[in-house]
Scaffold this motif. Structure first.
Motif, PDB file in Angstrom:
ATOM      1  N   ALA A   1       6.910   7.428   3.205  1.00 27.27           N
ATOM      2  CA  ALA A   1       6.561   6.364   2.258  1.00 27.27           C
ATOM      3  C   ALA A   1       6.195   6.934   0.892  1.00 27.27           C
TER       4      ALA A   1
ATOM      5  N   LYS B   1       4.105  -2.881  -1.671  1.00 23.32           N
ATOM      6  CA  LYS B   1       4.262  -2.121  -0.430  1.00 23.32           C
ATOM      7  C   LYS B   1       2.916  -1.802   0.198  1.00 23.32           C
TER       8      LYS B   1
ATOM      9  N   VAL C   1       0.459   1.311  -0.417  1.00 24.50           N
ATOM     10  CA  VAL C   1       1.045   2.650  -0.392  1.00 24.50           C
ATOM     11  C   VAL C   1       0.483   3.515  -1.511  1.00 24.50           C
TER      12      VAL C   1
ATOM     13  N   PHE D   1       1.304   0.248   3.744  1.00 21.13           N
ATOM     14  CA  PHE D   1       1.549   1.076   4.919  1.00 21.13           C
ATOM     15  C   PHE D   1       0.722   0.495   6.054  1.00 21.13           C
TER      16      PHE D   1
ATOM     17  N   VAL E   1       6.222   1.083   6.388  1.00 21.69           N
ATOM     18  CA  VAL E   1       5.957   0.319   5.176  1.00 21.69           C
ATOM     19  C   VAL E   1       6.438  -1.115   5.313  1.00 21.69           C
TER      20      VAL E   1
END
Length: 174
Positions: free
Chosen positions: A169, A99, A125, A101, A87
């Motif tokens: 995450a 955030k 995310v 990924f 992340v």
């Protein structure tokens, strides 16, 4: 290697009449909590098919480096870092955090307080599906445990590590 290091060291030094001085300096992020435009990092974030941010001013970014998670703020030491699956957290000027990924990539941190992130893939995310992450984690765990041939085992390990980071995450447990 020694010859290259010696050459680089020589190229950084300037002869004075009495001594030698280093030209380069190391700068570190300050711990000052006051946030104004002069205290911000210039940040660009790209994947091959899209520019997510270009020259965005941010307080801090947290990156999943190959040797561990680290933060980057204004005046961070210049470096190039390989990024592993994980992340990226972006702390914006107004205090909001975002955030993404990423599946891997590179971070280029420059002495002018700019940072460029080049990732292979990146998704917010909150767009990851917990059910699909669980399924992918189960699939690659099984492949990794059943495979003995080195090449398919390496592919399974990459998939397993990526899905483990996605699960982390999302807070997904098996």
């Amino acid at each position: 290697m020694f010859a290259l290091r010696n050459l680089l060291t020589k190229s950084l030094r300037v002869n004075n009449s009495n001594s030698q001085q280093l030209i380069g300096k190391r700068f570190y992020a300050s711990e000052n909590n006051a946030v104004n435009a002069d205290d911000l990092l210039t940040f660009s974030f790209m994947v091959p098919h899209q520019t997510i941010y270009k020259d965005k001013k941010v307080q801090l970014i947290t990156l999943p480096g190959a040797k561990g998670v680290f933060g980057v703020a204004k005046n961070h030491i210049a470096k190039i870092s390989e990024l592993k699956p994980g992340v990226i957290q972006i702390n914006h000027q107004n205090g909001d955090a975002e955030k993404y990924f990423i599946s891997g990539g590179f971070a280029f941190i420059n002495p002018d307080s700019s940072c460029y992130i080049n990732a292979v893939e990146a998704f917010p995310v909150d767009q990851l599906d917990a059910t699909e992450v669980k399924n992918g984690l189960a699939k690659y765990t099984q492949l990794y445990n059943e495979t003995t041939d080195p090449q398919p085992k390496a592919v399974a390990q990459i998939g397993l590590e990526t899905y483990q980071q996605m699960a982390y995450a999302l807070g997904v447990t098996l």
